[in-house]
Design a protein around this motif. Sequence first.
Motif, PDB file in Angstrom:
ATOM      1  N   ALA A 211       0.848  -1.197   0.000  1.00  0.00           N
ATOM      2  CA  ALA A 211       0.000   0.000   0.000  1.00  0.00           C
ATOM      3  C   ALA A 211       0.883   1.246   0.000  1.00  0.00           C
ATOM      4  CB  ALA A 211      -0.921  -0.002   1.214  1.00  0.00           C
ATOM      5  N   LEU A 212       0.516   2.239  -0.799  1.00  0.00           N
ATOM      6  CA  LEU A 212       1.309   3.459  -0.944  1.00  0.00           C
ATOM      7  C   LEU A 212       0.695   4.677  -0.267  1.00  0.00           C
ATOM      8  CD1 LEU A 212       2.369   3.142  -4.684  1.00  0.00           C
ATOM      9  CD2 LEU A 212       3.631   2.426  -2.646  1.00  0.00           C
ATOM     10  N   ASP A 213      -0.574   4.651   0.041  1.00  0.00           N
ATOM     11  CA  ASP A 213      -1.223   5.802   0.654  1.00  0.00           C
ATOM     12  C   ASP A 213      -2.251   5.320   1.676  1.00  0.00           C
ATOM     13  OD1 ASP A 213      -1.947   8.419   1.190  1.00  0.00           O
ATOM     14  OD2 ASP A 213      -3.479   8.447  -0.398  1.00  0.00           O
ATOM     15  N   PRO A 214      -2.027   5.590   2.951  1.00  0.00           N
ATOM     16  CA  PRO A 214      -0.885   6.333   3.492  1.00  0.00           C
ATOM     17  C   PRO A 214       0.364   5.464   3.602  1.00  0.00           C
ATOM     18  CG  PRO A 214      -2.299   5.612   5.263  1.00  0.00           C
ATOM     19  CD  PRO A 214      -2.987   5.196   3.993  1.00  0.00           C
ATOM     20  N   VAL A 215       1.481   6.083   4.015  1.00  0.00           N
ATOM     21  CA  VAL A 215       2.707   5.352   4.272  1.00  0.00           C
ATOM     22  C   VAL A 215       3.105   5.572   5.723  1.00  0.00           C
ATOM     23  CG1 VAL A 215       3.557   5.424   1.908  1.00  0.00           C
ATOM     24  CG2 VAL A 215       4.112   7.290   3.477  1.00  0.00           C
ATOM     25  N   TYR A 216       3.931   4.666   6.218  1.00  0.00           N
ATOM     26  CA  TYR A 216       4.482   4.798   7.566  1.00  0.00           C
ATOM     27  C   TYR A 216       5.901   5.354   7.486  1.00  0.00           C
ATOM     28  CZ  TYR A 216       0.715   1.807   9.379  1.00  0.00           C
ATOM     29  OH  TYR A 216      -0.504   1.294   9.736  1.00  0.00           O
TER      30      TYR A 216
END
Length: 398
Positions: A211-216
């Motif tokens: 997953a790209l959005d959101p990122v940590y």
Amino acid sequence: MARHRTFLTGTVLSGIALFALGLLWQGPYGARSQAQVQPPAPPTVVVARPLAREIVEWREFAGRFEPSAAVEVRARVTGHLQSIDFKDGEIVEAGRQLFAIDPRPYRATLDEARAQLASAAAQVELADLELRRAEQLIGSNAVSQATLDQRRQQKKAADAARALAEAAVSRAEIELGFTEVKAPFTGRVSNRRLDIGALVSDGAMLTTVVALDPVYFVFDISEQDLLAYQQAALAGALPAMHGRQIPVEARAQADKDWPHKGMIDFVDNRLEAGAGTIRARATLSNAGGLITPGQFGRVRLPFSASYEAMLIPESALLTDQADRVLLTVDPDNTVRTARIELGPRQPDGLRIVRGGLKPDDRVVVSGLLRARAGQKVTAQSADPEPRAAALGAAALGN
């Protein structure tokens, strides 16, 4: 008498000659001697008063951007890979089909299970009819009690067989659904690990999705920084560390400012014994997809409430053994040394001064190498704006 006059004339001429020679000597050389004994002019330095500005103290930490979700997409049934429905590395939406495994064996198994369910349902109907008939005849003693008990047991067995058949249908439907391998969430897919026609076994990895959005953003906080934050939080200046209300700003290595905003959503429950740090994680928006998981970056979070601080150009700082000092100029233009307590660095080459300096002190920001404590200087005032003062100091040199 003539001899006496001759002697006087010679004496007078000799005196005149010596006087003339004295004047000639004082002309080129006497003026030079007088110039050498004149004291030199005081050196020129540039001074500026500390800048007062409303600021919030931030502390920076290094870390790494990580995906908010990452999975290995694996097969859950065995069969031949029939199709690959994505391009390596593209963005896929949640629920989109990625792979198809040959469904024909599982469709046949489902049809067989449904047929067995229909047979079990027919047996239930028959057992129900026989049970009702036996219950009607038991009153006229046309059937025995043993026969009625037998019909009841047959009805229960038929019901159990139907439930078993229903479970078999459900299992066959699930396995048939597993032949369509879909994306669990929206993200970027990796490359395929197998090609069309390959025999896929149960559990074989097919690809990965992140997953790209959101990122940590995951980083470590030192024990000293953790204690400093907790003390500020106890004083009411900052929210609690575990309250998920701490705003952060992050940037990648190529960023000049702090374009990524977010909040800390996790702080670990213990310090790492070997490193003396605690793991923290911030959630950041990545709607534009500019951040790639795995990148290194930096994050900053507030360590104070807003307050008015004294700032000086960092180029004005000197070191005296273990102390940091400044050169200040008294009203009579005498240079003094001031030992100060420093705070964190600020933008534009400025530094916070916590103690040892007064707001009206004149700090030497340029010409440091020409000034000594106790020496008289000629002080020129610099532009009070921080950027101008810092640039002026850098341009004039020390």
